[in-house]
Design an enzyme around this catalytic site. Structure first.
Site: not given
Length: 307
Positions: A162, A185, A253, A256, A279, A288
């Site tokens: 990110r 995150k 982004h 990524r 994730h 994806y």
């Protein structure tokens, strides 16, 4: 809205947010979003019931109140995606509250969010991703800034970082190791392999940078020496995509997204890609697969003589 809270409900909300920060490692941005969602729900209940609701009454919230809240939100123009997020926040709060207060939260947890079409990521082709890096590497007037921008964009595409993670690297990270430890995150750590091209790009930038990149300080610097603002990378990408004739979706982004899509197309394992991206849920990564399927359908339609 918050004036409608009972003291007990307000205290419960504050404790839940503290729990998210301390035990689940939620970022302040996440906490702020959760707070706004649950505060809006509690405020609605106050208006709907005409009284300030205590914990005992909150435990009795059922399908009627949930339907009324969602109908009011949609009536205010709240989109299906935003309402789904708000409902997720409310359910999370109720899971925590019911565990503490000992009531059954089934009626709240059973509420179903409105259906919405999940937007697919818009990755670049492999050729376009390489072209963007090359363009970024040549468009700045000062060589060290051009090298800096290219190094950041290379990390986004080559490592799937990110923008916040790339710009969060410190001077002590150089020279980049073969495997980089990234804190993403929610404070979640992951290990990301670093391609030789990414190590070389960062090394070139470090060699040209006029500032002392000491450990504990930002690796990527702005023109005046402070930590690099992500907006500068967005602008560099903007200039590159305009020069290359790429769509507005070619953002930092998107690099990524391109990393994940190209790995999947090359036969990458979905679980491994999940780990590389950081994730929390495999469902987030599975989007994806839809991107790759859509790309294959486009190729089929373009190439098949009867399509």
């Amino acid at each position: 809205m918050e004036l409608g809270f009972s003291p007990a409900a307000g205290e419960a909300l504050a404790r839940w947010l503290d729990h998210l920060r301390a035990l689940e490692g939620a970022s302040e941005a996440t906490v702020t979003a959760y707070r706004a969602d649950v505060a809006g729900f509690l405020g609605f209940l106050h208006q709907h019931e005409g009284e300030s609701l205590g914990l005992a009454r909150l435990a009795e919230v059922g399908p009627r109140e949930m339907r009324a809240w969602m109908a009011e939100a949609r009536g205010r123009g709240l989109g299906a995606r935003s309402l789904a997020r708000a409902l997720s926040s409310v359910k999370s709060f109720y899971r925590w509250l019911s565990a503490r207060e000992g009531f059954d939260p089934t009626h709240v947890l059973a509420a179903r969010a409105p259906k919405f079409t999940r937007k697919l990521p818009r990755p670049l082709s492999e050729e376009a991703a390489r072209a963007v890096i090359e363009a970024v590497d040549t468009q700045a007037a000062e060589p060290w800034i051009a090298a800096r921008d290219a190094a950041v964009v290379t990390l986004l595409y080559g490592c799937g970082l990110r923008i916040s993670e790339a710009l969060g690297l410190e001077g002590g990270a150089h020279p980049l190791p073969e495997v980089l430890r990234i804190r993403g995150k929610g404070g979640k750590e992951r290990l990301v392999p670093v391609l030789p091209a990414a190590r070389a790009a960062v090394a070139e930038y470090v060699g040209l940078c006029p500032y002392d990149l000491a450990p504990g300080e930002a690796l990527f610097r702005g023109a005046r020496g402070g930590a690099l603002n992500p907006r500068q990378i967005a602008r560099a990408m903007e200039r590159a995509r305009m020069g290359l004739g790429l769509p507005a979706t070619a953002t930092p982004h998107a690099m990524r997204h391109s990393f994940a899509t190209h790995l999947l197309a090359a036969g990458g394992d979905l679980r491994a890609i999940q780990e590389l991206l950081g994730h929390a849920s495999l469902a987030t990564t599975q989007v994806y697969t839809a991107v790759d399927a859509a790309r294959l359908i486009d190729v089929y339609r373009a190439a098949h003589p009867r399509a």
